[in-house]
Design a protein around this motif. Structure first.
Motif, PDB file in Angstrom:
ATOM      1  N   LYS A   1      26.131  31.139  35.260  1.00 12.28           N
ATOM      2  CA  LYS A   1      25.361  32.371  35.117  1.00 12.28           C
ATOM      3  C   LYS A   1      23.959  32.209  35.710  1.00 12.28           C
ATOM      4  O   LYS A   1      23.451  33.100  36.377  1.00 12.28           O
ATOM      5  CB  LYS A   1      25.278  32.740  33.636  1.00 12.28           C
ATOM      6  CG  LYS A   1      24.849  34.141  33.376  1.00 12.28           C
ATOM      7  CD  LYS A   1      24.979  34.450  31.890  1.00 12.28           C
ATOM      8  CE  LYS A   1      24.576  35.864  31.613  1.00 12.28           C
ATOM      9  NZ  LYS A   1      24.648  36.174  30.187  1.00 12.28           N
ATOM     10  N   LYS A   2      23.329  31.045  35.511  1.00  6.86           N
ATOM     11  CA  LYS A   2      22.016  30.787  36.079  1.00  6.86           C
ATOM     12  C   LYS A   2      22.068  30.738  37.608  1.00  6.86           C
ATOM     13  O   LYS A   2      21.210  31.272  38.282  1.00  6.86           O
ATOM     14  CB  LYS A   2      21.438  29.479  35.535  1.00  6.86           C
ATOM     15  CG  LYS A   2      20.934  29.572  34.135  1.00  6.86           C
ATOM     16  CD  LYS A   2      20.370  28.240  33.685  1.00  6.86           C
ATOM     17  CE  LYS A   2      19.946  28.329  32.242  1.00  6.86           C
ATOM     18  NZ  LYS A   2      19.436  27.050  31.757  1.00  6.86           N
ATOM     19  N   ILE A   3      23.082  30.083  38.142  1.00  6.13           N
ATOM     20  CA  ILE A   3      23.227  30.005  39.592  1.00  6.13           C
ATOM     21  C   ILE A   3      23.476  31.391  40.162  1.00  6.13           C
ATOM     22  O   ILE A   3      22.899  31.778  41.170  1.00  6.13           O
ATOM     23  CB  ILE A   3      24.366  29.037  39.978  1.00  6.13           C
ATOM     24  CG1 ILE A   3      23.977  27.615  39.629  1.00  6.13           C
ATOM     25  CG2 ILE A   3      24.708  29.155  41.455  1.00  6.13           C
ATOM     26  CD1 ILE A   3      25.111  26.622  39.779  1.00  6.13           C
ATOM     27  N   ARG A   4      24.298  32.154  39.503  1.00  6.27           N
ATOM     28  CA  ARG A   4      24.625  33.508  39.955  1.00  6.27           C
ATOM     29  C   ARG A   4      23.383  34.401  39.927  1.00  6.27           C
ATOM     30  O   ARG A   4      23.179  35.214  40.803  1.00  6.27           O
ATOM     31  CB  ARG A   4      25.730  34.084  39.070  1.00  6.27           C
ATOM     32  CG  ARG A   4      26.125  35.459  39.396  1.00  6.27           C
ATOM     33  CD  ARG A   4      27.093  35.445  40.568  1.00  6.27           C
ATOM     34  NE  ARG A   4      27.513  36.813  40.789  1.00  6.27           N
ATOM     35  CZ  ARG A   4      27.630  37.343  41.973  1.00  6.27           C
ATOM     36  NH1 ARG A   4      27.410  36.628  43.039  1.00  6.27           N
ATOM     37  NH2 ARG A   4      28.005  38.577  42.120  1.00  6.27           N
ATOM     38  N   MET A   5      22.547  34.249  38.921  1.00  2.42           N
ATOM     39  CA  MET A   5      21.356  35.082  38.783  1.00  2.42           C
ATOM     40  C   MET A   5      20.284  34.689  39.798  1.00  2.42           C
ATOM     41  O   MET A   5      19.466  35.513  40.170  1.00  2.42           O
ATOM     42  CB  MET A   5      20.791  34.978  37.365  1.00  2.42           C
ATOM     43  CG  MET A   5      21.709  35.522  36.294  1.00  2.42           C
ATOM     44  SD  MET A   5      21.943  37.273  36.444  1.00  2.42           S
ATOM     45  CE  MET A   5      20.517  37.835  35.565  1.00  2.42           C
ATOM     46  N   SER A   6      20.306  33.438  40.235  1.00  6.68           N
ATOM     47  CA  SER A   6      19.237  32.995  41.124  1.00  6.68           C
ATOM     48  C   SER A   6      19.461  33.451  42.563  1.00  6.68           C
ATOM     49  O   SER A   6      18.511  33.539  43.328  1.00  6.68           O
ATOM     50  CB  SER A   6      19.112  31.470  41.077  1.00  6.68           C
ATOM     51  OG  SER A   6      20.249  30.875  41.637  1.00  6.68           O
ATOM     52  N   THR A   7      20.689  33.721  42.954  1.00  3.23           N
ATOM     53  CA  THR A   7      20.933  34.186  44.313  1.00  3.23           C
ATOM     54  C   THR A   7      20.918  35.704  44.335  1.00  3.23           C
ATOM     55  O   THR A   7      21.487  36.362  43.477  1.00  3.23           O
ATOM     56  CB  THR A   7      22.286  33.666  44.830  1.00  3.23           C
ATOM     57  OG1 THR A   7      23.323  34.120  43.979  1.00  3.23           O
ATOM     58  CG2 THR A   7      22.299  32.163  44.923  1.00  3.23           C
TER      59      THR A   7
ATOM     60  N   LYS B   1      21.801  39.384  45.839  1.00  9.61           N
ATOM     61  CA  LYS B   1      22.810  40.063  46.636  1.00  9.61           C
ATOM     62  C   LYS B   1      22.145  40.632  47.877  1.00  9.61           C
ATOM     63  O   LYS B   1      20.992  41.044  47.843  1.00  9.61           O
ATOM     64  CB  LYS B   1      23.438  41.205  45.838  1.00  9.61           C
ATOM     65  CG  LYS B   1      24.599  40.813  45.005  1.00  9.61           C
ATOM     66  CD  LYS B   1      25.247  42.050  44.454  1.00  9.61           C
ATOM     67  CE  LYS B   1      26.563  41.701  43.816  1.00  9.61           C
ATOM     68  NZ  LYS B   1      27.243  42.866  43.296  1.00  9.61           N
ATOM     69  N   PHE B   2      22.880  40.689  48.939  1.00 14.57           N
ATOM     70  CA  PHE B   2      22.422  41.288  50.193  1.00 14.57           C
ATOM     71  C   PHE B   2      21.180  40.607  50.757  1.00 14.57           C
ATOM     72  O   PHE B   2      20.308  41.261  51.304  1.00 14.57           O
ATOM     73  CB  PHE B   2      22.166  42.788  50.028  1.00 14.57           C
ATOM     74  CG  PHE B   2      23.324  43.536  49.453  1.00 14.57           C
ATOM     75  CD1 PHE B   2      24.510  43.628  50.162  1.00 14.57           C
ATOM     76  CD2 PHE B   2      23.249  44.121  48.215  1.00 14.57           C
ATOM     77  CE1 PHE B   2      25.588  44.310  49.641  1.00 14.57           C
ATOM     78  CE2 PHE B   2      24.321  44.807  47.683  1.00 14.57           C
ATOM     79  CZ  PHE B   2      25.495  44.903  48.389  1.00 14.57           C
ATOM     80  N   ASP B   3      21.079  39.307  50.621  1.00 20.08           N
ATOM     81  CA  ASP B   3      19.944  38.580  51.173  1.00 20.08           C
ATOM     82  C   ASP B   3      20.425  37.663  52.288  1.00 20.08           C
ATOM     83  O   ASP B   3      20.351  36.449  52.194  1.00 20.08           O
ATOM     84  CB  ASP B   3      19.233  37.778  50.076  1.00 20.08           C
ATOM     85  CG  ASP B   3      17.904  37.215  50.560  1.00 20.08           C
ATOM     86  OD1 ASP B   3      17.394  37.715  51.580  1.00 20.08           O
ATOM     87  OD2 ASP B   3      17.385  36.288  49.933  1.00 20.08           O
TER      88      ASP B   3
ATOM     89  N   TRP C   1       9.698  43.564  48.946  1.00 19.11           N
ATOM     90  CA  TRP C   1       9.395  43.877  47.544  1.00 19.11           C
ATOM     91  C   TRP C   1      10.502  43.449  46.593  1.00 19.11           C
ATOM     92  O   TRP C   1      10.257  43.185  45.422  1.00 19.11           O
ATOM     93  CB  TRP C   1       9.125  45.359  47.367  1.00 19.11           C
ATOM     94  CG  TRP C   1       7.845  45.828  47.988  1.00 19.11           C
ATOM     95  CD1 TRP C   1       6.700  45.101  48.167  1.00 19.11           C
ATOM     96  CD2 TRP C   1       7.576  47.106  48.534  1.00 19.11           C
ATOM     97  NE1 TRP C   1       5.753  45.858  48.793  1.00 19.11           N
ATOM     98  CE2 TRP C   1       6.258  47.096  49.028  1.00 19.11           C
ATOM     99  CE3 TRP C   1       8.321  48.276  48.660  1.00 19.11           C
ATOM    100  CZ2 TRP C   1       5.671  48.194  49.620  1.00 19.11           C
ATOM    101  CZ3 TRP C   1       7.742  49.369  49.254  1.00 19.11           C
ATOM    102  CH2 TRP C   1       6.431  49.330  49.723  1.00 19.11           C
ATOM    103  N   THR C   2      11.743  43.400  47.095  1.00 18.22           N
ATOM    104  CA  THR C   2      12.857  42.975  46.250  1.00 18.22           C
ATOM    105  C   THR C   2      13.212  41.498  46.468  1.00 18.22           C
ATOM    106  O   THR C   2      14.285  41.066  46.051  1.00 18.22           O
ATOM    107  CB  THR C   2      14.094  43.862  46.517  1.00 18.22           C
ATOM    108  OG1 THR C   2      14.431  43.798  47.900  1.00 18.22           O
ATOM    109  CG2 THR C   2      13.836  45.299  46.095  1.00 18.22           C
TER     110      THR C   2
ATOM    111  N   PHE D   1      15.503  36.816  53.608  1.00 17.33           N
ATOM    112  CA  PHE D   1      16.380  36.655  54.766  1.00 17.33           C
ATOM    113  C   PHE D   1      16.750  38.014  55.359  1.00 17.33           C
ATOM    114  O   PHE D   1      16.833  38.162  56.576  1.00 17.33           O
ATOM    115  CB  PHE D   1      17.638  35.866  54.401  1.00 17.33           C
ATOM    116  CG  PHE D   1      17.365  34.409  54.185  1.00 17.33           C
ATOM    117  CD1 PHE D   1      17.042  33.588  55.253  1.00 17.33           C
ATOM    118  CD2 PHE D   1      17.429  33.857  52.919  1.00 17.33           C
ATOM    119  CE1 PHE D   1      16.787  32.246  55.075  1.00 17.33           C
ATOM    120  CE2 PHE D   1      17.174  32.512  52.717  1.00 17.33           C
ATOM    121  CZ  PHE D   1      16.847  31.712  53.797  1.00 17.33           C
ATOM    122  N   ALA D   2      16.958  39.009  54.516  1.00 17.96           N
ATOM    123  CA  ALA D   2      17.236  40.356  55.019  1.00 17.96           C
ATOM    124  C   ALA D   2      16.013  40.915  55.735  1.00 17.96           C
ATOM    125  O   ALA D   2      16.142  41.589  56.768  1.00 17.96           O
ATOM    126  CB  ALA D   2      17.645  41.268  53.864  1.00 17.96           C
TER     127      ALA D   2
END
Length: 105
Positions: free
Chosen positions: A6-12, A14-16, A78-79, A83-84
């Motif tokens: 859950k921590k790994i998932r939260m740290s990445t 989406k759409f980056d 801002w988000t 990389f995006a």
């Protein structure tokens, strides 16, 4: 193990990815050109572009159409999608290269 996932998932984010910024960075100026065409012209899109090419203003129209990329860039910054944001910058450099080519033709 579940909390680690859950921590790994939260740290990445989406759409980056670079592609996430590159594709909208190339599509958004084209959509802006289409919007200008719909609002300002009563001729076909090809005739619209040819008219500006004859007036030596096509590169200026492309540069105006790239302005919404600035908003897209700041939205990604801002988000925290860096990389995006790089993808948008890359797309803007590609548009600048196209403008240089249009200026010399």
């Amino acid at each position: 193990p579940w909390s680690l996932y859950k921590k790994i998932r939260m740290s990445t984010k989406k759409f980056d990815t670079l592609l996430t910024g590159l594709v909208p960075g190339l599509v958004l100026p084209f959509l802006t050109l289409l919007l200008i065409w719909v609002i300002k012209s009563d001729r076909g899109f090809g005739d619209f572009l040819a008219h500006f090419q004859q007036m030596n203003m096509l590169s200026k129209m492309v540069s105006l159409a790239a302005i919404p990329n600035l908003l897209l860039f700041f939205l990604f910054i801002w988000t925290n999608r860096n990389f995006a944001a790089r993808g948008v910058i890359f797309a803007t450099f590609l548009l600048a290269f196209i403008m240089v080519i249009l200026k010399t033709v």
